[in-house]
Design a protein around this motif. Sequence first.
Motif, PDB file in Angstrom:
ATOM      1  N   SER A 163      -2.397  11.314   4.587  1.00  0.00           N
ATOM      2  CA  SER A 163      -2.843  12.257   5.632  1.00  0.00           C
ATOM      3  C   SER A 163      -4.362  12.307   5.702  1.00  0.00           C
ATOM      4  O   SER A 163      -4.944  12.374   6.787  1.00  0.00           O
ATOM      5  N   THR A 164      -5.013  12.231   4.523  1.00  0.00           N
ATOM      6  CA  THR A 164      -6.481  12.216   4.503  1.00  0.00           C
ATOM      7  C   THR A 164      -7.011  10.910   5.097  1.00  0.00           C
ATOM      8  O   THR A 164      -7.987  10.904   5.860  1.00  0.00           O
ATOM      9  N   GLU A 165      -6.351   9.800   4.783  1.00  0.00           N
ATOM     10  CA  GLU A 165      -6.768   8.488   5.274  1.00  0.00           C
ATOM     11  C   GLU A 165      -6.645   8.393   6.781  1.00  0.00           C
ATOM     12  O   GLU A 165      -7.525   7.816   7.447  1.00  0.00           O
ATOM     13  N   LEU A 166      -5.571   8.994   7.355  1.00  0.00           N
ATOM     14  CA  LEU A 166      -5.310   8.838   8.778  1.00  0.00           C
ATOM     15  C   LEU A 166      -5.751  10.049   9.601  1.00  0.00           C
ATOM     16  O   LEU A 166      -5.659  10.011  10.835  1.00  0.00           O
ATOM     17  N   GLU A 196       2.488   3.416  12.610  1.00  0.00           N
ATOM     18  CA  GLU A 196       3.644   3.578  11.724  1.00  0.00           C
ATOM     19  C   GLU A 196       3.698   2.464  10.669  1.00  0.00           C
ATOM     20  O   GLU A 196       4.060   2.695   9.514  1.00  0.00           O
ATOM     21  N   ARG A 197       3.327   1.243  11.068  1.00  0.00           N
ATOM     22  CA  ARG A 197       3.311   0.144  10.101  1.00  0.00           C
ATOM     23  C   ARG A 197       2.273   0.405   9.021  1.00  0.00           C
ATOM     24  O   ARG A 197       2.497   0.115   7.838  1.00  0.00           O
ATOM     25  N   ARG A 198       1.147   0.978   9.411  1.00  0.00           N
ATOM     26  CA  ARG A 198       0.107   1.261   8.422  1.00  0.00           C
ATOM     27  C   ARG A 198       0.543   2.339   7.455  1.00  0.00           C
ATOM     28  O   ARG A 198       0.239   2.263   6.251  1.00  0.00           O
ATOM     29  N   ILE A 199       1.283   3.338   7.951  1.00  0.00           N
ATOM     30  CA  ILE A 199       1.799   4.386   7.069  1.00  0.00           C
ATOM     31  C   ILE A 199       2.723   3.793   6.005  1.00  0.00           C
ATOM     32  O   ILE A 199       2.632   4.120   4.818  1.00  0.00           O
ATOM     33  N   VAL A 200       3.619   2.911   6.444  1.00  0.00           N
ATOM     34  CA  VAL A 200       4.540   2.274   5.497  1.00  0.00           C
ATOM     35  C   VAL A 200       3.767   1.442   4.463  1.00  0.00           C
ATOM     36  O   VAL A 200       4.063   1.470   3.258  1.00  0.00           O
ATOM     37  N   MET A 201       2.757   0.692   4.911  1.00  0.00           N
ATOM     38  CA  MET A 201       1.995  -0.148   4.002  1.00  0.00           C
ATOM     39  C   MET A 201       1.230   0.702   2.981  1.00  0.00           C
ATOM     40  O   MET A 201       1.179   0.363   1.789  1.00  0.00           O
ATOM     41  N   LEU A 202       0.638   1.831   3.449  1.00  0.00           N
ATOM     42  CA  LEU A 202      -0.101   2.690   2.531  1.00  0.00           C
ATOM     43  C   LEU A 202       0.824   3.370   1.521  1.00  0.00           C
ATOM     44  O   LEU A 202       0.468   3.529   0.351  1.00  0.00           O
ATOM     45  N   ARG A 203       2.029   3.712   1.971  1.00  0.00           N
ATOM     46  CA  ARG A 203       2.942   4.441   1.073  1.00  0.00           C
ATOM     47  C   ARG A 203       3.629   3.531   0.060  1.00  0.00           C
ATOM     48  O   ARG A 203       3.689   3.851  -1.135  1.00  0.00           O
ATOM     49  N   PHE A 204       4.153   2.404   0.520  1.00  0.00           N
ATOM     50  CA  PHE A 204       5.003   1.592  -0.349  1.00  0.00           C
ATOM     51  C   PHE A 204       4.324   0.329  -0.905  1.00  0.00           C
ATOM     52  O   PHE A 204       4.846  -0.266  -1.839  1.00  0.00           O
ATOM     53  N   VAL A 255       2.829  13.370   8.453  1.00  0.00           N
ATOM     54  CA  VAL A 255       3.072  12.110   7.739  1.00  0.00           C
ATOM     55  C   VAL A 255       4.495  12.081   7.204  1.00  0.00           C
ATOM     56  O   VAL A 255       5.196  11.058   7.296  1.00  0.00           O
ATOM     57  N   SER A 256       4.952  13.215   6.662  1.00  0.00           N
ATOM     58  CA  SER A 256       6.300  13.275   6.095  1.00  0.00           C
ATOM     59  C   SER A 256       7.347  13.042   7.171  1.00  0.00           C
ATOM     60  O   SER A 256       8.326  12.309   6.958  1.00  0.00           O
ATOM     61  N   ARG A 257       7.156  13.678   8.339  1.00  0.00           N
ATOM     62  CA  ARG A 257       8.125  13.504   9.430  1.00  0.00           C
ATOM     63  C   ARG A 257       8.143  12.054   9.921  1.00  0.00           C
ATOM     64  O   ARG A 257       9.208  11.478  10.173  1.00  0.00           O
ATOM     65  N   LEU A 258       6.954  11.452  10.040  1.00  0.00           N
ATOM     66  CA  LEU A 258       6.883  10.060  10.501  1.00  0.00           C
ATOM     67  C   LEU A 258       7.558   9.109   9.510  1.00  0.00           C
ATOM     68  O   LEU A 258       8.292   8.199   9.896  1.00  0.00           O
TER      69      LEU A 258
END
Length: 281
Positions: free
Chosen positions: A252-255, A234-242, A262-265
């Motif tokens: 989604s492709t990266e993970l 989850e921390r990686r998702i936030v870092m990649l997005r923001f 990804v949207s729900r998370l």
Amino acid sequence: MSVDEVLAAITSPAGELRPDRLRGPGGRPTVDVRTLTRVLFERLAELPPDAPERERVRAALIEVNIPLVRYAATRFRSRSEPMEDVVQVGTIGLINAIDRFDPGRGVQFPTYALPTILGEIKRYFRDNVRTMHVPRRLQELWVQVSGAMEELTVLHGRVPKVPEIAASLRIPEEDVRACLDAGRAYNAASLEAAQEHEGGLALLDRLGYEDSALAEVEHRDMVRHLLVQLPERERRIVMLRFFANLTQSQISTELGMSQMHVSRLLSRILTRLRTGNSWEE
């Protein structure tokens, strides 16, 4: 002039040396300085170490050679220190030279004393006057640069340029610029002092500015505190997005997961971050 004649000119009727008699009206020496210095050193060599007269002879030597100190001090007239302070420091060098001088070596006292006096003054400026540390190489080179500047100013009738100084001393222009910067280390300007050429504004008013991100410091610190509590994925998702500014599709492709997941998370993560609650699976 014999030794007795020289001593008679500066000795009281009681036989005591009087340094105040070394100079006549207008401060001019009553006896040739070199002759008087030689005679005094000869008398000093004749006296035993514990003789009371030694101090009087030594005081006379100091008094008669003060003009040498003043001559050395004029080399530093461009500095911000009062000239009398520089002379006082140079007098310490003169006293050291008197105590170490050996007339038997055949060297004139001014020739021996001048480097000692200059060294004492330079040491004073190096250790007590500069507002920042300057490497010794630049300190020594600054003496040559300042001397060349004086000579070129007289020659051309204007302040010399850096290439002219460098050519005169046969050194790189970068060294000249470094020396000029080092020369300014003698004086410190107050940030609150008004600058006449800037309409009375203080240096602090011209250098300072409002940091637009200052108000966000606490927020950034809070976000950092909350992020470290997230699980790794989850921390990686936030870092990649923001922080990496990737889209949900790119994440989604990266993970290797669907964009919907990804949207729900992201929605779930942001809700937890806003409320400040700990993460729950």
